[in-house]
Design a protein around this motif. Structure first.
Motif, PDB file in Angstrom:
ATOM      1  N   ALA A  21       0.850  -1.196   0.000  1.00 38.86           N
ATOM      2  CA  ALA A  21       0.000   0.000   0.000  1.00 38.86           C
ATOM      3  C   ALA A  21       0.880   1.239   0.000  1.00 38.86           C
ATOM      4  CB  ALA A  21      -0.928   0.004   1.212  1.00 38.86           C
ATOM      5  N   SER A  22       0.273   2.360  -0.341  1.00 35.65           N
ATOM      6  CA  SER A  22       0.955   3.650  -0.279  1.00 35.65           C
ATOM      7  C   SER A  22       0.678   4.299   1.067  1.00 35.65           C
ATOM      8  CB  SER A  22       0.474   4.556  -1.408  1.00 35.65           C
ATOM      9  OG  SER A  22      -0.897   4.901  -1.196  1.00 35.65           O
ATOM     10  N   ALA A  23       1.493   5.293   1.416  1.00 35.21           N
ATOM     11  CA  ALA A  23       1.279   6.015   2.673  1.00 35.21           C
ATOM     12  C   ALA A  23      -0.074   6.718   2.663  1.00 35.21           C
ATOM     13  CB  ALA A  23       2.407   7.023   2.881  1.00 35.21           C
ATOM     14  N   ASP A  24      -0.481   7.217   1.503  1.00 34.35           N
ATOM     15  CA  ASP A  24      -1.775   7.886   1.407  1.00 34.35           C
ATOM     16  C   ASP A  24      -2.921   6.919   1.699  1.00 34.35           C
ATOM     17  OD1 ASP A  24      -3.579  10.144   0.497  1.00 34.35           O
ATOM     18  OD2 ASP A  24      -4.092   8.600  -0.984  1.00 34.35           O
ATOM     19  N   GLN A  25      -2.858   5.698   1.170  1.00 38.68           N
ATOM     20  CA  GLN A  25      -3.918   4.719   1.431  1.00 38.68           C
ATOM     21  C   GLN A  25      -3.957   4.330   2.907  1.00 38.68           C
ATOM     22  OE1 GLN A  25      -2.856   1.695  -1.464  1.00 38.68           O
ATOM     23  NE2 GLN A  25      -4.511   2.333  -2.834  1.00 38.68           N
ATOM     24  N   MET A  26      -2.788   4.148   3.505  1.00 36.63           N
ATOM     25  CA  MET A  26      -2.755   3.818   4.931  1.00 36.63           C
ATOM     26  C   MET A  26      -3.319   4.963   5.765  1.00 36.63           C
ATOM     27  SD  MET A  26       0.835   1.743   5.433  1.00 36.63           S
ATOM     28  CE  MET A  26       1.790   2.420   4.088  1.00 36.63           C
ATOM     29  N   HIS A  27      -3.025   6.179   5.368  1.00 39.02           N
ATOM     30  CA  HIS A  27      -3.555   7.356   6.066  1.00 39.02           C
ATOM     31  C   HIS A  27      -5.075   7.394   5.982  1.00 39.02           C
ATOM     32  CE1 HIS A  27      -4.769  11.742   5.318  1.00 39.02           C
ATOM     33  NE2 HIS A  27      -4.745  11.578   6.633  1.00 39.02           N
ATOM     34  N   ARG A  28      -5.637   7.208   4.792  1.00 41.98           N
ATOM     35  CA  ARG A  28      -7.097   7.259   4.637  1.00 41.98           C
ATOM     36  C   ARG A  28      -7.799   6.085   5.297  1.00 41.98           C
ATOM     37  NH1 ARG A  28      -8.506   6.657  -0.575  1.00 41.98           N
ATOM     38  NH2 ARG A  28      -6.412   6.327  -1.415  1.00 41.98           N
ATOM     39  N   LEU A  29      -7.147   4.947   5.364  1.00 43.83           N
ATOM     40  CA  LEU A  29      -7.756   3.775   5.977  1.00 43.83           C
ATOM     41  C   LEU A  29      -7.698   3.823   7.498  1.00 43.83           C
ATOM     42  CD1 LEU A  29      -8.994   0.928   5.858  1.00 43.83           C
ATOM     43  CD2 LEU A  29      -6.672   0.023   5.592  1.00 43.83           C
ATOM     44  N   MET A  30      -6.564   4.228   8.049  1.00 45.25           N
ATOM     45  CA  MET A  30      -6.346   4.098   9.484  1.00 45.25           C
ATOM     46  C   MET A  30      -6.639   5.374  10.268  1.00 45.25           C
ATOM     47  SD  MET A  30      -5.552   0.962   9.541  1.00 45.25           S
ATOM     48  CE  MET A  30      -5.250   0.887  11.308  1.00 45.25           C
ATOM     49  N   ALA A  31      -6.299   6.535   9.734  1.00 46.41           N
ATOM     50  CA  ALA A  31      -6.447   7.779  10.504  1.00 46.41           C
ATOM     51  C   ALA A  31      -6.809   8.925   9.574  1.00 46.41           C
ATOM     52  CB  ALA A  31      -5.160   8.084  11.267  1.00 46.41           C
TER      53      ALA A  31
ATOM     54  N   ASN B  60      -0.597  12.729   5.160  1.00 38.97           N
ATOM     55  CA  ASN B  60       0.010  11.419   5.392  1.00 38.97           C
ATOM     56  C   ASN B  60       1.468  11.507   5.821  1.00 38.97           C
ATOM     57  OD1 ASN B  60       1.553  11.939   3.071  1.00 38.97           O
ATOM     58  ND2 ASN B  60       0.087  10.854   1.746  1.00 38.97           N
ATOM     59  N   LYS B  61       1.930  12.697   6.234  1.00 39.52           N
ATOM     60  CA  LYS B  61       3.329  12.840   6.608  1.00 39.52           C
ATOM     61  C   LYS B  61       3.698  11.948   7.779  1.00 39.52           C
ATOM     62  CE  LYS B  61       6.830  16.253   7.902  1.00 39.52           C
ATOM     63  NZ  LYS B  61       7.124  17.690   8.182  1.00 39.52           N
TER      64      LYS B  61
ATOM     65  N   ASP C 242       0.278   6.010 -10.227  1.00 37.63           N
ATOM     66  CA  ASP C 242       0.069   7.443 -10.046  1.00 37.63           C
ATOM     67  C   ASP C 242       1.260   8.116  -9.375  1.00 37.63           C
ATOM     68  OD1 ASP C 242      -0.139   6.475  -7.488  1.00 37.63           O
ATOM     69  OD2 ASP C 242      -2.215   7.105  -7.184  1.00 37.63           O
ATOM     70  N   GLY C 243       2.359   7.356  -9.178  1.00 40.15           N
ATOM     71  CA  GLY C 243       3.596   7.929  -8.673  1.00 40.15           C
ATOM     72  C   GLY C 243       3.818   7.812  -7.183  1.00 40.15           C
ATOM     73  N   ASN C 244       2.869   7.271  -6.428  1.00 39.00           N
ATOM     74  CA  ASN C 244       3.039   7.122  -4.980  1.00 39.00           C
ATOM     75  C   ASN C 244       3.934   5.932  -4.666  1.00 39.00           C
ATOM     76  OD1 ASN C 244       1.384   9.280  -3.940  1.00 39.00           O
ATOM     77  ND2 ASN C 244      -0.410   8.109  -4.626  1.00 39.00           N
ATOM     78  N   LYS C 245       4.847   6.131  -3.709  1.00 39.89           N
ATOM     79  CA  LYS C 245       5.748   5.049  -3.306  1.00 39.89           C
ATOM     80  C   LYS C 245       4.941   3.958  -2.608  1.00 39.89           C
ATOM     81  CE  LYS C 245       9.834   6.034  -1.769  1.00 39.89           C
ATOM     82  NZ  LYS C 245      10.990   6.426  -0.905  1.00 39.89           N
ATOM     83  N   LEU C 246       5.215   2.712  -2.930  1.00 37.25           N
ATOM     84  CA  LEU C 246       4.520   1.576  -2.354  1.00 37.25           C
ATOM     85  C   LEU C 246       5.395   0.882  -1.319  1.00 37.25           C
ATOM     86  CD1 LEU C 246       2.797   0.036  -5.509  1.00 37.25           C
ATOM     87  CD2 LEU C 246       1.871   1.661  -3.856  1.00 37.25           C
ATOM     88  N   TRP C 247       4.734   0.432  -0.258  1.00 31.81           N
ATOM     89  CA  TRP C 247       5.429  -0.196   0.856  1.00 31.81           C
ATOM     90  C   TRP C 247       4.833  -1.565   1.147  1.00 31.81           C
ATOM     91  CZ3 TRP C 247       9.494   2.246   3.448  1.00 31.81           C
ATOM     92  CH2 TRP C 247       9.683   3.595   3.133  1.00 31.81           C
ATOM     93  N   SER C 248       5.676  -2.439   1.667  1.00 31.67           N
ATOM     94  CA  SER C 248       5.218  -3.761   2.119  1.00 31.67           C
ATOM     95  C   SER C 248       6.040  -4.149   3.344  1.00 31.67           C
ATOM     96  CB  SER C 248       5.372  -4.807   1.010  1.00 31.67           C
ATOM     97  OG  SER C 248       6.725  -4.899   0.597  1.00 31.67           O
ATOM     98  N   LEU C 249       5.707  -5.281   3.921  1.00 34.11           N
ATOM     99  CA  LEU C 249       6.382  -5.766   5.124  1.00 34.11           C
ATOM    100  C   LEU C 249       7.463  -6.778   4.763  1.00 34.11           C
ATOM    101  CD1 LEU C 249       3.299  -6.353   7.462  1.00 34.11           C
ATOM    102  CD2 LEU C 249       4.931  -4.457   7.607  1.00 34.11           C
ATOM    103  N   THR C 250       8.487  -6.825   5.585  1.00 34.51           N
ATOM    104  CA  THR C 250       9.447  -7.917   5.515  1.00 34.51           C
ATOM    105  C   THR C 250       8.895  -9.083   6.330  1.00 34.51           C
ATOM    106  OG1 THR C 250      10.642  -7.181   7.475  1.00 34.51           O
ATOM    107  CG2 THR C 250      11.324  -6.263   5.341  1.00 34.51           C
ATOM    108  N   SER C 251       9.632 -10.193   6.358  1.00 35.59           N
ATOM    109  CA  SER C 251       9.167 -11.332   7.170  1.00 35.59           C
ATOM    110  C   SER C 251       9.125 -10.950   8.644  1.00 35.59           C
ATOM    111  CB  SER C 251      10.089 -12.532   6.950  1.00 35.59           C
ATOM    112  OG  SER C 251      11.440 -12.197   7.253  1.00 35.59           O
TER     113      SER C 251
END
Length: 446
Positions: free
Chosen positions: A29-39, A45-46, A69-78
């Motif tokens: 997910a992107s930081a923007d999606q996490m921001h809109r979903l969680m808080a 989303n800073k 759309d140019g947003n950086k995507l993040w995922s989890l490591t193990s």
């Protein structure tokens, strides 16, 4: 940046927990999606970007690409997956994979799944300490405040969701995946024990999308025996009962974007609807009627049917999941979710109609019996009619007795009635000797 040595970007433990919970479910997910979903109450989303950078320093998060759309995507490591399991309160084996490498292609399907979860969940903005900022009267309120004023409530929370859920079947090699659900929502508090969600970017053929539903039904039909020897569906070992006849519902969220216009999306929906008819339509059962002249009635048996729902993503984002944005295959119009999941033509509905008919028959029978009782009462109260007066027979001209003769006597040899004499006189007159005139001209006729 005002951070500490361990977290130099200044993230808080609360926001880091939001990041772990969001990525533990969404996978990428992107930081923007996490921001809109969680808080969504946060200004921007800073805080999430800082938390992602801090977690990356500890080997918990990783960024390997950007969305289209140019947003950086993040995922989890193990290691991050284990940390997310602790935040979500789930077993490590329930977390699935880490989605490593998905961001390199922009993860368009994962982005659409994320937007679907955000549109359905609609996390309310949590109250925060006010920060004094200069503002003018014309300043527009934040988006989160507008949504709250509009009353666009959501369903569930981040912990209600799972993504990339494998529904497995037994095979000679252990197990094989019947179908992989894009997302599964469990929100019993909202009257939705389980809802399987498929997100369609309209890039594959309608036939391929329709084929997934037969795979769903294959899994839903799978049964296992309880310790008491009773057959129960395997899916019930993982999810709560729906409270309705048939298999769990499956919702398809269409995300046409700019690839498919309104008419093309309508045609796609109709194609999938027609090709999945055997899956969702149920079986009609005829029942006879008791009264003469009543129409035959029956019901649909949904015991082996899947409730299939359609909704466009943009409409879901605009109106929210509680609006009439769901089209149930077989209902023919967009409805609210409870109405779309209801079965107005099932056995329970037929039983209500049958009970109404039985009550109507009983009422008519009771009214008829009351009418008969009133009629019998009138008959017993009315006096019997007086017998008609018996007219006296005419007397015989010769003897003055009734011309019908004496009661109780037989006059078999009497001459025919002449209307003037009784049988005895007619016989006596017949036996008298004739005069000369009678011999010449005959006896006078009576």
């Amino acid at each position: 940046m005002g951070g500490s040595k361990a977290y130099p970007y200044g993230s808080t433990s609360a926001v880091r927990g939001h990041v772990l919970a969001a990525l533990g479910v969404l996978k990428v997910a992107s930081a923007d999606q996490m921001h809109r979903l969680m808080a969504p109450g946060h200004k921007d989303n800073k805080a999430f970007r800082n938390a992602l950078l801090d977690l990356a320093r500890h080997g918990i998060t990783v960024s390997e690409g950007s969305s289209r759309d140019g947003n950086k995507l993040w995922s989890l490591t193990s290691h991050g997956l284990d940390a997310a399991a602790e935040v979500l309160g789930r077993l490590a084996g329930e977390m699935g994979g880490t989605a490593r490498g998905a961001a390199r292609s922009g993860a368009p399907h994962a982005m659409a799944v994320n937007e679907t979860i955000i549109a359905i969940t609609r996390t309310p903005a949590a109250p925060t300490s006010p920060v004094p900022r200069p503002r003018t009267e014309s300043a527009s309120p934040p988006v989160a405040v507008e949504a709250d004023v509009m009353g666009l409530r959501g369903i569930g929370a981040i912990g209600s969701w799972s993504t990339e859920v494998s529904l497995n079947l037994p095979s000679s090699r252990g197990t094989r995946t019947a179908v992989r659900a894009d997302a599964v929502l469990q929100a019993p508090e909202a009257g939705l024990p389980v809802l399987f969600v498929e997100v369609d970017n309209c890039t594959e053929t309608p036939e391929r999308l329709a084929a997934k539903f037969e795979k769903y039904r294959t899994f839903f039909r799978l049964k296992s025996k309880t310790e008491h020897g009773r057959d129960v569906p395997v899916w019930r070992s993982r999810y709560a009962a729906t409270g309705r006849d048939g298999h769990p519902p499956v919702a398809v969220v269409f995300n046409p974007g700019t690839r498919t216009g309104p008419e093309g999306l309508k045609n796609r929906m109709n194609t999938v609807l027609q090709q999945t008819r055997d899956v969702w339509s149920g079986t009609y059962r005829w029942h006879g009627t008791y009264g003469a002249g009543e129409e035959r009635d029956g019901y649909y048996d949904y015991a082996d049917a899947i409730p299939v729902l359609f909704t466009p993503l943009d409409r879901l984002q605009t109106d929210g999941p509680h609006a009439a944005v769901w089209r149930r295959c077989g209902h023919g119009q967009f409805e609210t979710l409870p109405d779309a999941l209801a079965n107005p033509k099932d056995h329970d509905a037929w039983a209500l109609r049958e009970e109404a008919r039985r009550h109507q028959r009983d009422t008519e029978r009771e009214e008829q019996q009351q009418a008969w009782g009133l009629q019998r009462g009138r008959w017993t109260q009315e006096p019997a009619p007086a017998p008609a007066p018996v007219s006296e027979p005419e007397p015989c001209e010769r003897c003055g007795l009734p011309i019908t003769g004496q009661p109780g006597h037989l006059y078999d040899n009497a001459p025919p009635e002449d209307g003037r004499h009784c049988p005895t006189c007619r016989t006596d007159l017949q036996q008298q000797p004739m005069t000369l005139r009678q011999a010449i001209f005959g006896r006078p006729k009576a």
